[in-house]
Enzyme design. Structure first.
Site, PDB file in Angstrom:
ATOM      1  N   LYS A  13     -15.402  17.789 -39.333  1.00 57.00           N
ATOM      2  CA  LYS A  13     -14.306  17.156 -40.090  1.00 57.00           C
ATOM      3  C   LYS A  13     -13.313  16.486 -39.141  1.00 57.00           C
ATOM      4  O   LYS A  13     -12.944  15.330 -39.328  1.00 57.00           O
ATOM      5  CB  LYS A  13     -13.574  18.206 -40.961  1.00 57.00           C
ATOM      6  CG  LYS A  13     -14.464  18.964 -41.918  1.00 57.00           C
ATOM      7  CD  LYS A  13     -13.681  19.956 -42.766  1.00 57.00           C
ATOM      8  CE  LYS A  13     -13.039  21.095 -41.987  1.00 57.00           C
ATOM      9  NZ  LYS A  13     -13.998  22.054 -41.374  1.00 57.00           N
ATOM     10  N   ARG A 161      -9.882  27.335 -28.455  1.00 58.09           N
ATOM     11  CA  ARG A 161      -9.108  27.882 -29.571  1.00 58.09           C
ATOM     12  C   ARG A 161      -9.337  29.387 -29.677  1.00 58.09           C
ATOM     13  O   ARG A 161     -10.446  29.876 -29.476  1.00 58.09           O
ATOM     14  CB  ARG A 161      -9.542  27.205 -30.878  1.00 58.09           C
ATOM     15  CG  ARG A 161      -8.682  26.002 -31.211  1.00 58.09           C
ATOM     16  CD  ARG A 161      -9.208  25.195 -32.330  1.00 58.09           C
ATOM     17  NE  ARG A 161      -9.525  25.926 -33.551  1.00 58.09           N
ATOM     18  CZ  ARG A 161      -9.932  25.348 -34.668  1.00 58.09           C
ATOM     19  NH1 ARG A 161     -10.054  24.046 -34.733  1.00 58.09           N
ATOM     20  NH2 ARG A 161     -10.201  26.059 -35.736  1.00 58.09           N
TER      21      ARG A 161
HETATM   22  P1  AP5 Z   1     -15.038  19.577 -35.296  1.00 57.82           P
HETATM   23  O1  AP5 Z   1     -14.984  18.136 -35.633  1.00 57.82           O
HETATM   24  O2  AP5 Z   1     -13.923  20.148 -34.494  1.00 57.82           O
HETATM   25  O3  AP5 Z   1     -15.297  20.423 -36.629  1.00 57.82           O
HETATM   26  P2  AP5 Z   1     -14.311  20.793 -37.810  1.00 57.82           P
HETATM   27  O4  AP5 Z   1     -15.088  20.670 -39.074  1.00 57.82           O
HETATM   28  O5  AP5 Z   1     -13.030  20.029 -37.711  1.00 57.82           O
HETATM   29  O6  AP5 Z   1     -14.123  22.318 -37.471  1.00 57.82           O
HETATM   30  P3  AP5 Z   1     -12.843  23.233 -37.344  1.00 57.82           P
HETATM   31  O7  AP5 Z   1     -13.330  24.464 -36.648  1.00 57.82           O
HETATM   32  O8  AP5 Z   1     -11.683  22.535 -36.702  1.00 57.82           O
HETATM   33  O9  AP5 Z   1     -12.548  23.492 -38.831  1.00 57.82           O
HETATM   34  P4  AP5 Z   1     -11.871  24.659 -39.479  1.00 57.82           P
HETATM   35  O10 AP5 Z   1     -11.842  24.191 -40.862  1.00 57.82           O
HETATM   36  O11 AP5 Z   1     -12.510  25.981 -39.263  1.00 57.82           O
HETATM   37  O12 AP5 Z   1     -10.501  24.790 -38.647  1.00 57.82           O
HETATM   38  P5  AP5 Z   1      -9.007  24.411 -38.996  1.00 57.82           P
HETATM   39  O13 AP5 Z   1      -8.355  23.987 -37.753  1.00 57.82           O
HETATM   40  O14 AP5 Z   1      -8.948  23.529 -40.182  1.00 57.82           O
HETATM   41  O15 AP5 Z   1     -16.425  19.871 -34.564  1.00 57.82           O
HETATM   42  C1  AP5 Z   1     -16.718  21.147 -34.017  1.00 57.82           C
HETATM   43  C2  AP5 Z   1     -17.529  20.969 -32.728  1.00 57.82           C
HETATM   44  O16 AP5 Z   1     -18.818  20.407 -33.044  1.00 57.82           O
HETATM   45  C3  AP5 Z   1     -16.871  19.987 -31.742  1.00 57.82           C
HETATM   46  O17 AP5 Z   1     -17.071  20.462 -30.431  1.00 57.82           O
HETATM   47  C4  AP5 Z   1     -17.623  18.669 -31.965  1.00 57.82           C
HETATM   48  O18 AP5 Z   1     -17.682  17.869 -30.818  1.00 57.82           O
HETATM   49  C5  AP5 Z   1     -19.007  19.147 -32.399  1.00 57.82           C
HETATM   50  N1  AP5 Z   1     -19.614  18.241 -33.364  1.00 57.82           N
HETATM   51  C6  AP5 Z   1     -18.989  17.593 -34.416  1.00 57.82           C
HETATM   52  N2  AP5 Z   1     -19.897  16.850 -35.113  1.00 57.82           N
HETATM   53  C7  AP5 Z   1     -21.110  17.056 -34.511  1.00 57.82           C
HETATM   54  C8  AP5 Z   1     -22.424  16.558 -34.769  1.00 57.82           C
HETATM   55  N3  AP5 Z   1     -22.672  15.720 -35.779  1.00 57.82           N
HETATM   56  N4  AP5 Z   1     -23.424  16.980 -33.971  1.00 57.82           N
HETATM   57  C9  AP5 Z   1     -23.178  17.825 -32.915  1.00 57.82           C
HETATM   58  N5  AP5 Z   1     -21.946  18.323 -32.613  1.00 57.82           N
HETATM   59  C10 AP5 Z   1     -20.937  17.945 -33.402  1.00 57.82           C
HETATM   60  O19 AP5 Z   1      -8.412  25.812 -39.475  1.00 57.82           O
HETATM   61  C11 AP5 Z   1      -8.186  26.873 -38.574  1.00 57.82           C
HETATM   62  C12 AP5 Z   1      -7.473  28.013 -39.295  1.00 57.82           C
HETATM   63  O20 AP5 Z   1      -6.176  27.568 -39.773  1.00 57.82           O
HETATM   64  C13 AP5 Z   1      -8.171  28.553 -40.566  1.00 57.82           C
HETATM   65  O21 AP5 Z   1      -9.147  29.532 -40.257  1.00 57.82           O
HETATM   66  C14 AP5 Z   1      -6.978  29.120 -41.333  1.00 57.82           C
HETATM   67  O22 AP5 Z   1      -6.584  30.374 -40.836  1.00 57.82           O
HETATM   68  C15 AP5 Z   1      -5.869  28.115 -41.049  1.00 57.82           C
HETATM   69  N6  AP5 Z   1      -5.788  27.011 -42.034  1.00 57.82           N
HETATM   70  C16 AP5 Z   1      -5.940  25.686 -41.788  1.00 57.82           C
HETATM   71  N7  AP5 Z   1      -5.805  24.964 -42.917  1.00 57.82           N
HETATM   72  C17 AP5 Z   1      -5.564  25.861 -43.908  1.00 57.82           C
HETATM   73  C18 AP5 Z   1      -5.367  25.730 -45.303  1.00 57.82           C
HETATM   74  N8  AP5 Z   1      -5.397  24.524 -45.913  1.00 57.82           N
HETATM   75  N9  AP5 Z   1      -5.154  26.858 -46.031  1.00 57.82           N
HETATM   76  C19 AP5 Z   1      -5.130  28.080 -45.435  1.00 57.82           C
HETATM   77  N10 AP5 Z   1      -5.319  28.273 -44.123  1.00 57.82           N
HETATM   78  C20 AP5 Z   1      -5.537  27.168 -43.351  1.00 57.82           C
END
Ligand code: AP5
Ligand code: ZN
Length: 217
Positions: A13, A161
């Site tokens: 994402k 992270r």
């Molecule tokens: P990346 O693009 O970073 O993936 P992502 O989907 O953004 O994953 P996140 O881990 O950031 O999502 P998340 O939803 O768990 O975390 P968030 O920060 O929102 O890609 C990941 C890796 O794969 C990278 O190294 C990239 O290079 C690689 N990659 C990407 N595409 C690829 C491909 N096609 N092929 C190969 N490799 C690839 O949330 C963190 C925490 O915050 C949550 O757990 C929660 O506690 C809190 N939080 C955030 N938002 C909320 C909310 N709305 N409500 C409640 N709690 C929340």
């Protein structure tokens, strides 16, 4: 153009949202990044969120919704926004609908990044970024040059992270299945949902998203 990205942790994402931001001149809003900034600043929100995030649990809807509501009204969102990591519960989606209606705005498309769950832990565990400029790297798909130097700023300092270990990824995935997957039927009833093959290489995923965007523009 207002877009929501749905997909499990590590689906890509953030990676794709950043590319869309550059291509379409619209603003990426990552609630995860916003929360990490609060944790770093040691704010009240950050202190409340930290333990939950480290355990792979969701932060309460009330905190997230008010943060998002304020963010979406900033001038840089005037041309459009990409929601990355929000909404994550049906309650957040309902709250978003109310906010958007009040602002006279709407969601144009939901992009659902589909990935094989077995690939997620490897992707997330491999992720790291430059401590100085924030550039993203991955042990497998985008390592640094030999010697560990950031291509963009030349720094040698990198960070991972706190929630990117394999055990926490399992909890994040469980929260996704329970709380976030129900958003799929919610949006399918209301807006265009486009399914993207998130297992393809990063550039290929971007191309699929581009085609979708051309169809809806
Ligand atoms: P990346 O693009 O970073 O993936 P992502 O989907 O953004 O994953 P996140 O881990 O950031 O999502 P998340 O939803 O768990 O975390 P968030 O920060 O929102 O890609 C990941 C890796 O794969 C990278 O190294 C990239 O290079 C690689 N990659 C990407 N595409 C690829 C491909 N096609 N092929 C190969 N490799 C690839 O949330 C963190 C925490 O915050 C949550 O757990 C929660 O506690 C809190 N939080 C955030 N938002 C909320 C909310 N709305 N409500 C409640 N709690 C929340
Ligand atoms: Zn750097």
């Amino acid at each position: 153009m207002n877009i929501i990205f749905l997909g499990p942790p590590g689906a890509g994402k953030g990676t794709q949202a950043k590319r869309l931001e550059t291509r379409y001149g619209i603003t990426q809003i990552s609630t995860g990044d916003m929360l990490r900034a609060e944790v770093k600043a040691g704010s009240e929100i950050g202190q409340e969120a930290k333990a939950l995030m480290d355990a792979g649990k969701l932060v309460p809807d009330s905190i997230i919704v008010s943060m998002l509501e304020a963010r979406i009204q900033k001038p840089d969102c005037g041309k459009g926004f990409i929601l990355d990591g929000f909404p994550r519960t049906v309650a957040q989606a309902e709250a978003l609908d109310i906010v958007l209606q009040r602002l006279g705005r709407k969601i144009d498309v939901v992009l659902m990044l589909e990935v094989d769950e077995n690939a997620l832990a490897d992707r997330v565990a491999g992720r790291f970024s430059c401590a100085k400029c924030g550039a993203s790297y991955n042990d497998v798909s985008k390592p640094t040059a030999v010697g560990g130097t950031c291509d963009l700023c030349g720094s040698h300092d990198f960070v991972r992270r706190a929630d990117d270990d394999r055990e926490t990824v399992t909890s994040r995935l469980a929260a996704y299945r329970k709380e976030t997957l129900p958003l799929l039927p919610y949006y399918e009833e209301r807006v265009t949902v486009s399914f993207i093959d998130g297992m393809a290489p990063i550039d290929e995923v971007s191309k699929q998203i581009d085609s979708t965007m051309m169809e809806i523009e």
